[in-house]
Scaffold this active site. Sequence first.
Site, PDB file in Angstrom:
ATOM      1  N   ARG A 279       0.822  -1.203   0.000  1.00  0.00           N
ATOM      2  CA  ARG A 279       0.000   0.000   0.000  1.00  0.00           C
ATOM      3  C   ARG A 279       0.862   1.262   0.000  1.00  0.00           C
ATOM      4  O   ARG A 279       0.514   2.271  -0.610  1.00  0.00           O
ATOM      5  CB  ARG A 279      -0.957  -0.010   1.192  1.00  0.00           C
ATOM      6  CG  ARG A 279      -1.889   1.206   1.213  1.00  0.00           C
ATOM      7  CD  ARG A 279      -2.956   1.120   2.291  1.00  0.00           C
ATOM      8  NE  ARG A 279      -3.956   0.116   1.959  1.00  0.00           N
ATOM      9  CZ  ARG A 279      -4.261  -0.932   2.707  1.00  0.00           C
ATOM     10  NH1 ARG A 279      -3.613  -1.133   3.831  1.00  0.00           N
ATOM     11  NH2 ARG A 279      -5.194  -1.785   2.343  1.00  0.00           N
ATOM     12  N   ALA A 280       1.998   1.221   0.684  1.00  0.00           N
ATOM     13  CA  ALA A 280       2.863   2.401   0.739  1.00  0.00           C
ATOM     14  C   ALA A 280       3.349   2.792  -0.652  1.00  0.00           C
ATOM     15  O   ALA A 280       3.382   3.980  -1.007  1.00  0.00           O
ATOM     16  CB  ALA A 280       4.056   2.130   1.654  1.00  0.00           C
TER      17      ALA A 280
END
Length: 659
Positions: A279-280
């Site tokens: 997700r980062a």
Amino acid sequence: MPQQYPFSAVVGSGDPDGMALALLLTTISPEVGGVLVRGEKGTAKSTIVRALAGVLPPIDVVAGDRFSSDPRERRPLSPDGPFAADADVETRPVRLVELPVGATEDRVLGSLHLERALSEGRAEYEPGLLAKAHRGILYVDEVNLLHDHLVDLLLDAAAMGRSTVERDGVSVSHAARFVLVGTMNPEEGELRPQLLDRFGLTVEVAAPRDPAQRVEVVRRRMAYDADPDAFCARYAESERALTDRVLAAQKLVGQVELSDGMLVKIAELCAALEVDGMRADLVTARTAVAHAAWHERSEVTLADVRAAARLSLPHRRRRNPFDSPGLDEDLLDEILGDDEPEPDPPQPGDDPGGTSSEPAAGATTPHDVPGDPGGTSSDPAAGATGSHDVRSEPGATYRPKLFTVHGTGAGEAGRRSRARTDNGRRVGAERGGHGPVHLLETVRAAAPHQAARGRTDGPLRFRPDDLRVATREGREANLVLFCVDASGSMAARRRMEQVKTAILSLLLDAYQRRDKVGLVTFRGDRAELVLPPTHSVDIAAKRLADLPAGGRTPLAEGLLEAARILGVERVRDARRRPLLVVVTDGRATSGRDAVDRSRTAARHLAADGVDAVVIDCESGPMRMGLAGALAEHLRAEHVPVAEVSAAELTRIARDGRAA
């Protein structure tokens, strides 16, 4: 009603790394995932969030649709649909919907339309806050205090982009895509990790320290309070220019090119910071694209990646339980290069009063003078005769045994003791009150009276006293007050390390269970409240790390101070039940009749019905059992410090020894 304070009037709204930029980027590209704003009180967090909706371009919705469906969607997920191809379209401002911390599940999800169910016998869905926030902004002030069952609802909606309601005879699904914005004061407790990860960006805000900026903050706020209309008129042109710039960026964002080279840089950053999952990487890439569009660039540059990383990665790096989010700027420079890019020229909508020289310095009201959160010295025994400091670092934390308050409470939802709550399993129904309607029990209450009410056909006839609401049993959060012996008998380094590790483990457990915590220490001839009850267990951990030890043992004074604090907290919040954790070897050596006074104080606490645990820190081959005797007077559970660990208790049970 006065107009909302203008977005562009907030001092520091032009800060290139601050809160305003993060808010604008996530509205340019909602896929970024929202913004979490962390900061001390009085830093304009709520002011600038509420002002955000005023500078966003309006949106088109299907006329008459309660769920704000986009007329460009072929098959919008709306219970009011399907819609004709030539359905009327209306244009309206973007909504900013506030979700109160104490909201009920019905208010958030929506539920049965009670009036029509009772008067017409029809099950009709009444939309909740998630439906109202679709294609808008969902704002949660003090998001770290949000109840766990509401956090779960937000996590589901954020992950799926839709909300599904299956309850009380209602089965409905509707779109729920919104920009989630949360604000919080870290002193009041940290955010649940699962929800923290759902925020695309995070920013830290602080009040400006420059006197000139503070003067400008006060000047603008007083001018707004004196004449809101005139003040807003002064910034009308800046607001329009900002709206035009946001609209242009929204149109451009889909055309911005993100090269493979920039993707590699983003991947290198995320790998170096050891962030979990992918997700980062996605959020950083989307933020960099939005940042490029904001600056009218058609291609992502290193400057865009740098700006995106500062907003998207600090809260995702791996850290210890009580560490604050942060970013290693040296590592950022090493990967991206340490040469700062040339600043962009001023743009329409930038802060007309000048930008802040400090990150996110956006206060619109005078800031409280920063200082010790508890109003007390971090050294509770400063100046005590015969004392010495023992500031040993505690060892690795462990999962502690679960200590609970007896009986069934009625406090805020949490994860410690049994309680009647708004969530949890349904255990019955009651007349009146508040909460979800228990339809079956309501019908049962009304059914025997239908003949007397003249019903021959048609829907049931209800009266207000037929209404029954569901009662549920779940878990509540408690006030965990630590009363810690810091006298000379506890000062041996090895013992103090063991004690600090046990308390730190219990603090971490309290954080996970959403408890409020406080810390009382006693040594020499007095007791002191080192940390007033708070949700911020990380502050308690810091005070614990600096805990000095030495001198005599005023056990009675420690217990009496604990009783005083619990009495004050009972007045402040009668629903939050306390759990007193006394950490001591049981000795009482300060003052005349020290033993008798400590026993009297313990009996006083027991008579008040305070649930307590005595963590016995006595060590050595010859033991006096004084902590065990104290536990008897307190009517408390007695646990040797070595057995606080749940793993140790499991081993003892496995080996057949008594716990």
